[in-house]
Scaffold this motif. Structure first.
Motif, PDB file in Angstrom:
ATOM      1  N   PHE A 164       0.896  -1.364  -0.160  1.00 45.10           N
ATOM      2  CA  PHE A 164      -0.039  -0.115   0.050  1.00 45.10           C
ATOM      3  C   PHE A 164       0.883   1.254   0.059  1.00 45.10           C
ATOM      4  O   PHE A 164       0.392   2.286  -0.363  1.00 45.10           O
ATOM      5  CB  PHE A 164      -0.881  -0.065   1.194  1.00 45.10           C
ATOM      6  CG  PHE A 164      -0.117   0.221   2.605  1.00 45.10           C
ATOM      7  CD1 PHE A 164       0.066   1.451   3.098  1.00 45.10           C
ATOM      8  CD2 PHE A 164       0.537  -0.842   3.292  1.00 45.10           C
ATOM      9  CE1 PHE A 164       0.421   1.721   4.272  1.00 45.10           C
ATOM     10  CE2 PHE A 164       0.911  -0.648   4.362  1.00 45.10           C
ATOM     11  CZ  PHE A 164       1.216   0.511   4.701  1.00 45.10           C
ATOM     12  N   LEU A 165       2.109   1.074   0.378  1.00 48.28           N
ATOM     13  CA  LEU A 165       2.887   2.371   0.247  1.00 48.28           C
ATOM     14  C   LEU A 165       3.444   2.844  -1.155  1.00 48.28           C
ATOM     15  O   LEU A 165       3.517   1.893  -1.735  1.00 48.28           O
ATOM     16  CB  LEU A 165       4.341   1.863   1.073  1.00 48.28           C
ATOM     17  CG  LEU A 165       4.259   1.518   2.570  1.00 48.28           C
ATOM     18  CD1 LEU A 165       5.307   0.983   3.095  1.00 48.28           C
ATOM     19  CD2 LEU A 165       3.609   2.869   3.311  1.00 48.28           C
ATOM     20  N   GLY A 187       8.688   2.646  10.333  1.00 50.21           N
ATOM     21  CA  GLY A 187       7.517   2.535  11.326  1.00 50.21           C
ATOM     22  C   GLY A 187       6.786   1.274  11.175  1.00 50.21           C
ATOM     23  O   GLY A 187       6.988   0.367  10.699  1.00 50.21           O
ATOM     24  N   GLN A 188       5.706   1.216  12.023  1.00 45.29           N
ATOM     25  CA  GLN A 188       4.716   0.376  12.401  1.00 45.29           C
ATOM     26  C   GLN A 188       3.739  -0.062  11.323  1.00 45.29           C
ATOM     27  O   GLN A 188       3.067   1.267  10.945  1.00 45.29           O
ATOM     28  CB  GLN A 188       4.065   0.499  13.839  1.00 45.29           C
ATOM     29  CG  GLN A 188       3.584  -0.712  14.475  1.00 45.29           C
ATOM     30  CD  GLN A 188       2.929  -0.179  15.819  1.00 45.29           C
ATOM     31  OE1 GLN A 188       2.359   0.795  15.735  1.00 45.29           O
ATOM     32  NE2 GLN A 188       3.082  -1.201  16.699  1.00 45.29           N
ATOM     33  N   HIS A 189       3.474  -1.280  11.087  1.00 48.14           N
ATOM     34  CA  HIS A 189       2.196  -1.622   9.927  1.00 48.14           C
ATOM     35  C   HIS A 189       0.976  -0.917  10.815  1.00 48.14           C
ATOM     36  O   HIS A 189       0.964  -1.365  12.156  1.00 48.14           O
ATOM     37  CB  HIS A 189       2.162  -3.138   9.906  1.00 48.14           C
ATOM     38  CG  HIS A 189       1.380  -3.445   8.987  1.00 48.14           C
ATOM     39  ND1 HIS A 189      -0.089  -3.735   8.990  1.00 48.14           N
ATOM     40  CD2 HIS A 189       1.836  -3.777   7.479  1.00 48.14           C
ATOM     41  CE1 HIS A 189      -0.598  -3.999   7.862  1.00 48.14           C
ATOM     42  NE2 HIS A 189       0.316  -4.127   7.064  1.00 48.14           N
ATOM     43  N   PRO A 190       0.199  -0.493   9.905  1.00 49.32           N
ATOM     44  CA  PRO A 190      -1.167  -0.072  10.368  1.00 49.32           C
ATOM     45  C   PRO A 190      -2.118  -0.862  11.173  1.00 49.32           C
ATOM     46  O   PRO A 190      -2.744  -0.562  11.956  1.00 49.32           O
ATOM     47  CB  PRO A 190      -1.919   0.622   9.299  1.00 49.32           C
ATOM     48  CG  PRO A 190      -0.930   0.646   8.245  1.00 49.32           C
ATOM     49  CD  PRO A 190       0.364  -0.302   8.557  1.00 49.32           C
ATOM     50  N   GLN A 191      -1.905  -2.181  10.778  1.00 45.80           N
ATOM     51  CA  GLN A 191      -3.130  -3.296  11.468  1.00 45.80           C
ATOM     52  C   GLN A 191      -2.138  -4.381  12.148  1.00 45.80           C
ATOM     53  O   GLN A 191      -2.597  -4.544  13.199  1.00 45.80           O
ATOM     54  CB  GLN A 191      -3.631  -4.039  10.168  1.00 45.80           C
ATOM     55  CG  GLN A 191      -4.552  -5.006  10.483  1.00 45.80           C
ATOM     56  CD  GLN A 191      -5.442  -5.753   9.635  1.00 45.80           C
ATOM     57  OE1 GLN A 191      -5.194  -5.205   8.249  1.00 45.80           O
ATOM     58  NE2 GLN A 191      -5.898  -6.652   9.845  1.00 45.80           N
ATOM     59  N   ASP A 229       7.689   8.819   8.996  1.00 47.12           N
ATOM     60  CA  ASP A 229       6.755   7.904   9.669  1.00 47.12           C
ATOM     61  C   ASP A 229       5.874   7.442   8.614  1.00 47.12           C
ATOM     62  O   ASP A 229       5.057   8.109   7.993  1.00 47.12           O
ATOM     63  CB  ASP A 229       6.096   8.252  10.697  1.00 47.12           C
ATOM     64  CG  ASP A 229       5.469   7.338  11.805  1.00 47.12           C
ATOM     65  OD1 ASP A 229       4.929   5.974  11.290  1.00 47.12           O
ATOM     66  OD2 ASP A 229       5.218   7.227  12.869  1.00 47.12           O
ATOM     67  N   ILE A 230       5.595   5.856   8.515  1.00 45.18           N
ATOM     68  CA  ILE A 230       4.531   5.605   7.368  1.00 45.18           C
ATOM     69  C   ILE A 230       3.171   5.653   7.973  1.00 45.18           C
ATOM     70  O   ILE A 230       2.240   5.471   7.091  1.00 45.18           O
ATOM     71  CB  ILE A 230       4.956   3.941   7.008  1.00 45.18           C
ATOM     72  CG1 ILE A 230       4.573   3.091   8.212  1.00 45.18           C
ATOM     73  CG2 ILE A 230       5.853   3.723   6.312  1.00 45.18           C
ATOM     74  CD1 ILE A 230       4.419   1.598   7.950  1.00 45.18           C
ATOM     75  N   GLU A 259      -4.264   6.638   6.049  1.00 49.66           N
ATOM     76  CA  GLU A 259      -5.655   6.792   5.275  1.00 49.66           C
ATOM     77  C   GLU A 259      -5.669   5.918   3.896  1.00 49.66           C
ATOM     78  O   GLU A 259      -6.310   5.129   3.448  1.00 49.66           O
ATOM     79  CB  GLU A 259      -5.759   8.287   4.740  1.00 49.66           C
ATOM     80  CG  GLU A 259      -7.219   8.541   4.857  1.00 49.66           C
ATOM     81  CD  GLU A 259      -7.291  10.050   4.738  1.00 49.66           C
ATOM     82  OE1 GLU A 259      -7.989  10.559   3.506  1.00 49.66           O
ATOM     83  OE2 GLU A 259      -6.856  10.873   5.314  1.00 49.66           O
ATOM     84  N   LYS A 260      -4.552   5.950   3.192  1.00 48.63           N
ATOM     85  CA  LYS A 260      -4.314   5.204   2.083  1.00 48.63           C
ATOM     86  C   LYS A 260      -4.440   3.627   2.344  1.00 48.63           C
ATOM     87  O   LYS A 260      -5.167   3.071   1.848  1.00 48.63           O
ATOM     88  CB  LYS A 260      -2.780   5.438   1.676  1.00 48.63           C
ATOM     89  CG  LYS A 260      -2.598   4.961  -0.004  1.00 48.63           C
ATOM     90  CD  LYS A 260      -1.353   5.578  -0.401  1.00 48.63           C
ATOM     91  CE  LYS A 260      -1.282   5.229  -1.954  1.00 48.63           C
ATOM     92  NZ  LYS A 260      -1.216   4.012  -2.232  1.00 48.63           N
ATOM     93  N   TYR A 261      -3.833   3.269   3.543  1.00 50.05           N
ATOM     94  CA  TYR A 261      -4.022   1.950   3.845  1.00 50.05           C
ATOM     95  C   TYR A 261      -5.571   1.460   4.346  1.00 50.05           C
ATOM     96  O   TYR A 261      -6.103   0.434   3.748  1.00 50.05           O
ATOM     97  CB  TYR A 261      -3.356   1.611   5.169  1.00 50.05           C
ATOM     98  CG  TYR A 261      -3.341   0.040   5.558  1.00 50.05           C
ATOM     99  CD1 TYR A 261      -2.493  -0.844   4.588  1.00 50.05           C
ATOM    100  CD2 TYR A 261      -4.005  -0.504   6.667  1.00 50.05           C
ATOM    101  CE1 TYR A 261      -2.697  -2.322   5.232  1.00 50.05           C
ATOM    102  CE2 TYR A 261      -4.315  -1.631   7.113  1.00 50.05           C
ATOM    103  CZ  TYR A 261      -3.655  -2.706   6.294  1.00 50.05           C
ATOM    104  OH  TYR A 261      -3.861  -3.863   6.768  1.00 50.05           O
TER     105      TYR A 261
END
Ligand SMILES: Cc1cc2nc3c(=O)[nH]c(=O)nc-3n(C[C@H](O)[C@H](O)[C@H](O)COP(=O)(O)OP(=O)(O)OC[C@H]3O[C@@H](n4cnc5c(N)ncnc54)[C@H](O)[C@@H]3O)c2cc1C
Length: 354
Positions: free
Chosen positions: A205-206, A299-303, A343-344, A349-351
């Motif tokens: 997603f990045l 940084g940390q994965h959003p999920q 920071d990712i 929002e994109k994720y």
């Protein structure tokens, strides 16, 4: 086996991250199958604080250059190897406009200590076609990329931290608030996969905008160049009359073969620049993990909260990786916040909308 961290990838990003984890006394294993095309290995390893057509100071140049100077010297001692050198870059001028652009900056406070001289240098005109001359960029540096990566790899092997294998997301599972991979349980996994993260379903997603780069190695017995020369292409002395020539840039191309199109382009640029005979000794390819907003991914994965990324070094891995590996370490071990700019979390929002 239980460890604090599982790191995937030993390019410049994974190398620096594991160096700082090791210094901090954290337990880790690093997985890297070195047969893949690795941008870090084919890079010319230059740290150049002044770039672009308008000779501007690069993002964070002061901090990155002094951090690199301190820490490349330190890692050399740990590896008992020499791969870092301070360099002066000769930057070619091509017009009166270039000359005006540079002379407005030379010796001004903001550009110190990088443009310390306002004298022009003229190369031997029997060897180089540079009628407008060159200026000096001081306090640049170069890392012998092969030597750096292989020295740190040997150290990791000696300590039995390295697992020389292919990693697949399919082998990763989550249990007891930890990640599991083939008998290893780690509190956190950190992905340092370079451009291959753009194909990893966890991080695709990045907004990567990967660029393929091609370069040549040529032997030129009569060139006699001792400093790095930066013109339309860079000419980097590698020792024994061997020179790195490069590099090209092709957006969104992840094919791993050298092309005749880029070979011809490099030869054309080299023929415009030098007047001595040379022999091509090698033609190499690497894929840069470049990013649309030109800022690293940390940084940390959003999920999946046990998963992290350290990537997006683009065209400047050799200066960005040590500095930001240390930032990530401080976040992981002391909870220090990661700068929003890198920071990712900036793509949360994109994720969510993916
Ligand atoms: C031609 C060229 C010249 C360059 N010149 C410079 C320069 O002069 N100065 C500069 O600062 N930067 C330069 N760069 C950019 C620099 O090379 C990159 O910024 C940097 O190498 C990126 O490092 P990385 O560790 O993120 O990725 P990579 O170098 O690609 O490393 C990723 C590692 O992860 C491993 N890996 C990935 N997936 C898996 C998997 N599933 N299982 C096992 N292992 C895996 C790969 O094998 C690889 O070893 C150049 C790049 C190119 C292409």
């Amino acid at each position: 086996m239980k460890v604090d961290f599982l790191v995937i990838g030993q390019g410049i990003a994974g190398s620096w991250l594991t160096y700082f984890l090791h210094l901090a006394g954290a337990s880790f294993r690093i997985i890297d199958k070195s047969e893949y095309w690795n941008a870090s290995a084919i890079a010319s390893g230059i740290i150049n604080p002044i770039t672009g057509r308008r000779f501007v100071k690069t993002w964070l140049a002061d901090e990155l250059v002094s951090f690199a100077d301190e820490h490349y010297s330190a890692i050399e001692k740990v590896c008992d190897a020499k791969f870092y050198s301070k360099e002066k870059i000769f930057k070619a001028l091509h017009s009166n406009q270039d000359l005006n652009e540079w002379s407005a900056k030379a010796k001004t406070g903001y550009y110190q200590p990088f443009l310390a001289s306002d004298e022009l240098y003229y190369m031997d005109e029997s060897k180089f076609n540079l009628p407008f001359g060159c200026f000096h960029i001081d306090n640049a540096a170069r890392i012998d990329s092969h030597k750096f990566l292989s020295s740190w790899r040997s150290y990791l092997e000696l300590k039995e931290f390295l697992i020389s294998e292919e990693f697949s997301e399919c082998d990763l599972s989550f249990k007891n608030n930890a990640v599991q991979w083939k008998g290893i349980q780690a509190s956190k996994a950190i992905f340092c996969q370079g451009y291959r993260a753009s194909k990893n379903s966890l991080f695709d997603f990045l907004p990567f905008a990967i660029t393929k780069g091609e370069c040549l190695h040529v032997h030129a017995a009569d060139l006699g160049l001792r400093n790095i020369l930066s013109s339309k292409i860079s000419v980097v002395p590698l020792g024994d009359d061997l020179y790195y020539i490069g590099a090209t840039s092709e957006l969104n191309d992840s094919t791993l073969h050298p092309t005749s199109k880029m070979y011809n382009r490099l030869i054309q640029d080299l023929n415009t620049l030098v007047k001595v005979p040379y022999e091509v000794k090698g033609h190499y390819v690497g894929i840069r993990p470049t990013v649309k907003d030109r800022r690293p991914f940390l940084g940390q994965h959003p999920q999946f909260k046990n998963l992290y990324i350290f990537n997006g070094m683009g065209t400047k891995g050799y200066s960005l990786a040590p500095y930001f590996a240390n930032k990530l370490l401080l976040h992981l071990t002391e909870g220090k916040p990661i700068d929003r700019e890198v920071d990712i979390g900036r793509y949360q929002e994109k994720y969510e909308n993916a």
